[in-house]
Design an enzyme around this catalytic site. Structure first.
Site, PDB file in Angstrom:
ATOM      1  N   HIS A  13      22.239  25.505  -0.395  1.00  0.00           N
ATOM      2  CA  HIS A  13      23.674  25.652  -1.046  1.00  0.00           C
ATOM      3  C   HIS A  13      24.716  24.442  -0.563  1.00  0.00           C
ATOM      4  O   HIS A  13      25.615  24.235  -0.922  1.00  0.00           O
ATOM      5  CB  HIS A  13      24.267  26.932  -0.219  1.00  0.00           C
ATOM      6  N   GLY A  14      24.358  23.835   0.524  1.00  0.00           N
ATOM      7  CA  GLY A  14      25.057  22.695   0.870  1.00  0.00           C
ATOM      8  C   GLY A  14      24.762  21.929   2.246  1.00  0.00           C
ATOM      9  O   GLY A  14      24.033  22.501   3.092  1.00  0.00           O
TER      10      GLY A  14
END
Lengths: 322, 485
Positions: free
Chosen positions: B326-327
């Protein structure tokens, strides 16, 4: 290709789409019409509408935030100076908004002789309590001048505004549709008088106001370059229109801020008259104040008499600055 | 261009019209060009290079894996293909994160060495089609799928514009056959596609963006708030991210439906989940199936000798990877770790939980279900805080200041100032009306039932939805949250 398009297989689809869009077009107009009627019925501040319809022709206009709207009574200035006056001050509005009103006034109304700008200490600083009051102009989005302004400021999309009248007026609806207001009625604090002023009723007697001895100093570190440029532009606009621009510093129930006057002199290079009423003994009475920086209607009238006297002297070129 | 942009509203009908009147032979080429043009509209030229490299590499590796004679060679080629894709993903997304953390570690050990701060690349869509590419290679290796012989269809499988930027993450077996199918105009598909798109638009530009106004106002100035506003903003974010992402998904599915393509539905009322496992069967479904099939199951198989501990460890690793995907931020990693912990713990307590429910005669009761939904929702919302807030000092402030005495709820001013931030009555009333509309439309499942209505009622529903969007949509653009991933 044409035969292909017109084949019965797709004809039903095209007819459906065409009918859907046709009805949508008229519904859009209808909903927009309803919004305009609804907004008109529920808006109490019609000053901008009067400006763009050219219905104001006062020789003296007052601009500013709540210090203008609350602390100045235009009718009193008119009565005591003989100069027709109108107050365009609005609580929570910033210099960018005042400049917009000024430009609009110049464009649609008779050129005023005097422009009074009531100065906030944070006039060229980013103050979260002051902003451009788009909520007051959305209701006029169907006016071309306002529409172009909103497009320029990217508040509405030019393409959508051409395609849909409802889209054009949606912000007007959103700002006007406030059920609590519709049920309880407009807040009396935002009632606009016939002279444009929004003076406050006197405080209840049991609420005592304390004189503030807190000494504040004006600092230039947190000035906004954008607002400073707007400030210079404001002055230039008045100069190019041959208006007498006057800055007004309204009284406070406390020690005045040091350095503000000097900063104004530096910024204006002494080219603008500044009426500083902050140290006036006559206004040093708590019964004139609603809070530390806002006068009540009694105080506003007293201050406006002083302003009227000074403006009258200016008009006779014998002004003796306080 | 975003799905909610004017450019897309002009792009889509034009592409559909041309596609509609084009011959079957060239439709794939036209859609591929349209997809690349769509990607190019982001004005990040190197992204086209990235997708081109991924497409070529994955296509090549797919064929080599299929042609490899020995199992060993197949496995090496599979890892080679996966490594190529993962390396590109690391370069695009994780280098700055890795260098910053390495520098922090080096300075902790007082080392004189310091690594250059690496540039951050724009990586919109990269995570999604790389995962698609990896699933394609894995399916070929596992002999679930055969490699696609037509390079054009394969390229389109990766680049198909409705799912290019934010998924769903489609499997080759699901999407490729549909892309090759003969296109025939279907009025009902078009109608449902447009309706689904409009519904997604409503969720995004009305609900998500308006909730975002409130959430951003509070989280953007968090130290000015205490108690109720912080709680409301936290709940608000949980719904904002749902409406934002599911709104996008609906628009993607609606767009694809116009071309007779059925993409995977990514959401199934996730906040009605009765457990975290159930939540992941309802939230970002294509992604959770991907991590289940390609990370969890292989790990669980590998660690099967560890019994429950092996399964728990596999879940933990899977969701840490999910957080990293996701990041490049410790907040996302913590979020993933939390979900991993939730699921890992459930491996141990679930048998006891069932016994307790049985003993208390609560099994399959509405009370139990309501309780489970309540708990699951709050566990998920708690985890979302790490997703949204990446500074631990801010998180610390949030945890310490969310408390407020309940008797303050009788103070009208306090409640009003908590609900209506910055005197934004317009936003409050808009949200109130639109959330009510959303609830009603969802309860009666109008999206799926509307086709049963007679024409005047059907069209009334369409017009109502359109005017709600026109009137209540937020004027200024709020980007899609899941673009960042």
């Amino acid at each position: 290709m044409v035969l292909f398009i017109m084949s019965s297989k797709y004809l039903k689809t095209y007819k459906c789409i065409a009918l859907f869009l046709f009805i949508l077009f008229f519904l859009d107009k209808g909903v927009a019409y309803f919004i305009v009627r609804f907004s008109d019925a529920n808006i109490n501040d019609t000053r901008i509408e009067k400006i763009i319809n050219g219905k104001l022709d006062s020789a003296l206009i007052v601009l500013g935030s709540s210090r203008a709207a609350r602390n100045v009574n235009a009718a009193t200035i008119e009565e005591y100076s003989g100069i027709s006056s109108f107050n365009l001050g609005r609580p929570g509005s910033n210099l960018d908004y005042h400049r917009f009103l000024l430009k609009s006034y110049f464009k649609f109304c008779k050129n005023p002789k005097y422009v009074l700008l009531v100065v906030d200490p944070s006039i060229i600083k980013q103050d979260s309590s002051l902003s451009f009051r788009y909520d007051l102009i959305y209701q006029l989005a169907n006016n071309n001048y306002i529409k172009e302004f909103l497009i320029e400021r990217e508040k509405i999309n030019v393409f959508y505004s051409q395609m849909s009248d409802t889209y054009l007026m949606k912000n007007s609806f959103l700002e006007t549709f406030k059920p609590h207001k519709l049920i309880l009625g407009e807040n009396p604090l935002y009632t606009v008088g016939p002279d444009g002023s929004m003076n406050l009723l006197p405080r209840r007697a049991n609420r005592e106001l304390e004189y503030s001895n807190d000494q504040k100093n004006y600092t230039i570190d947190d000035e906004s370059e954008e607002l400073r440029n707007i400030f210079f532009d404001f002055i230039a606009l008045c100069k190019s229109n041959n208006n007498n621009l006057v800055f007004v510093l309204t009284p406070e129930y406390g020690v005045p801020m040091l350095g503000l006057m000097e900063r104004l002199e530096v910024l204006t290079r002494g080219g603008v008259t500044v009426l500083d009423y902050r140290n006036i003994k006559k206004m040093n009475n708590s019964c004139y104040y609603n809070d530390g920086i806002h006068l009540n209607s009694i105080g506003a009238k007293e201050l406006s008499k002083l302003i009227a006297a000074d403006i009258k002297k200016m008009s006779l070129n014998i002004l003796d600055l306080h | 261009m975003a799905f909610n942009s004017l450019e897309y509203f002009l792009f889509l009908p034009l592409i559909w019209l041309i596609h509609h009147f084009l011959g079957q032979r060239f439709r794939w080429l036209f859609l591929l060009i349209a997809s690349y043009l769509f990607y190019a509209s982001l004005k990040v030229p190197y992204l086209l290079g990235v997708i081109a490299i991924i497409t070529l590499a994955t296509y090549g590796f797919g064929h080599w894996i299929h042609q490899a004679k020995s199992a060993e060679k197949k496995q090496r080629l599979l890892w080679g293909g996966i490594a190529t894709n993962v390396l590109i993903l690391i370069i695009m997304k994780y280098i700055p994160f890795l260098t910053d953390n390495l520098n922090a570690l080096l300075s902790f050990f007082k080392s004189p060495i310091s690594l250059h701060h690496a540039p951050l690349f724009v990586a919109i869509g990269v995570s999604y089609y790389i995962f698609q590419a990896i699933s394609y290679l894995s399916d070929i290796y596992l002999e679930i799928e055969e490699p696609e012989s037509h390079f054009g269809y394969f390229a389109l499988y990766l680049a198909f514009f409705p799912k290019l930027l934010q998924g769903p993450i489609e499997r080759a077996g699901g999407l490729l056959p549909q892309l090759k199918q003969k296109y025939e105009f279907n009025y009902n598909d078009m109608r449902f596609g447009l309706l689904l798109f409009t519904w997604g638009l409503f969720k995004k530009v009305v609900l998500a963006d308006r909730l975002g106004l409130y959430v951003d106002a509070v989280y953007g100035d968090v130290h000015s708030y205490q108690g109720l506003p912080l709680i409301l903003a936290t709940y608000g974010y949980a719904f904002q991210i749902y409406f934002d992402f599911s709104g996008y998904t609906d628009m993607a599915l609606g767009t694809a439906r116009l071309f007779n393509i059925n993409l995977t539905n990514n959401f199934n009322r996730p906040y009605l989940a009765t457990s975290i496992a159930d939540f992941w069967r309802r939230w970002h479904i294509s992604f959770s199936r991907w991590i289940l099939d390609y990370i969890f199951k292989p790990l669980q198989m590998q660690w099967r000798n560890g019994g429950n501990w092996g399964t728990a460890a596999a879940l933990l690793v899977t969701f840490i990877v999910s957080g990293i995907w996701h990041g490049a931020n410790w907040g996302f990693v913590t979020w993933g770790l939390l979900h991993g912990l939730y699921l890992a713990c459930s491996v141990f307590y679930k048998p006891y939980q069932k016994k307790i429910h049985k003993a208390l005669h609560l099994q399959k009761t509405k009370v139990l279900k309501a309780w489970q939904i309540f708990i699951t929702f709050h566990l998920v919302t708690f985890a979302w805080m790490f997703f949204r807030v990446h500074e631990f000092s801010m998180l610390n402030y949030l945890f310490n200041n969310m408390y407020f005495p309940l008797n303050r709820l009788v103070n009208v001013n306090y409640v009003e100032n908590s609900i209506i931030i910055n005197h934004d009555f317009a936003n409050f009333y808009s949200l109130f009306i639109c959330l009510t509309v959303y609830m009603l439309f969802s309860i009666f499942d109008l999206l799926n039932n509307v086709e049963k209505f007679k024409l005047p009622y059907r069209w009334s529903y369409y017009y109502l939805l359109l005017f709600i969007i026109i009137i209540f949509s937020k004027t200024a653009d709020h980007g899609f949250i899941y673009y960042e991933f």
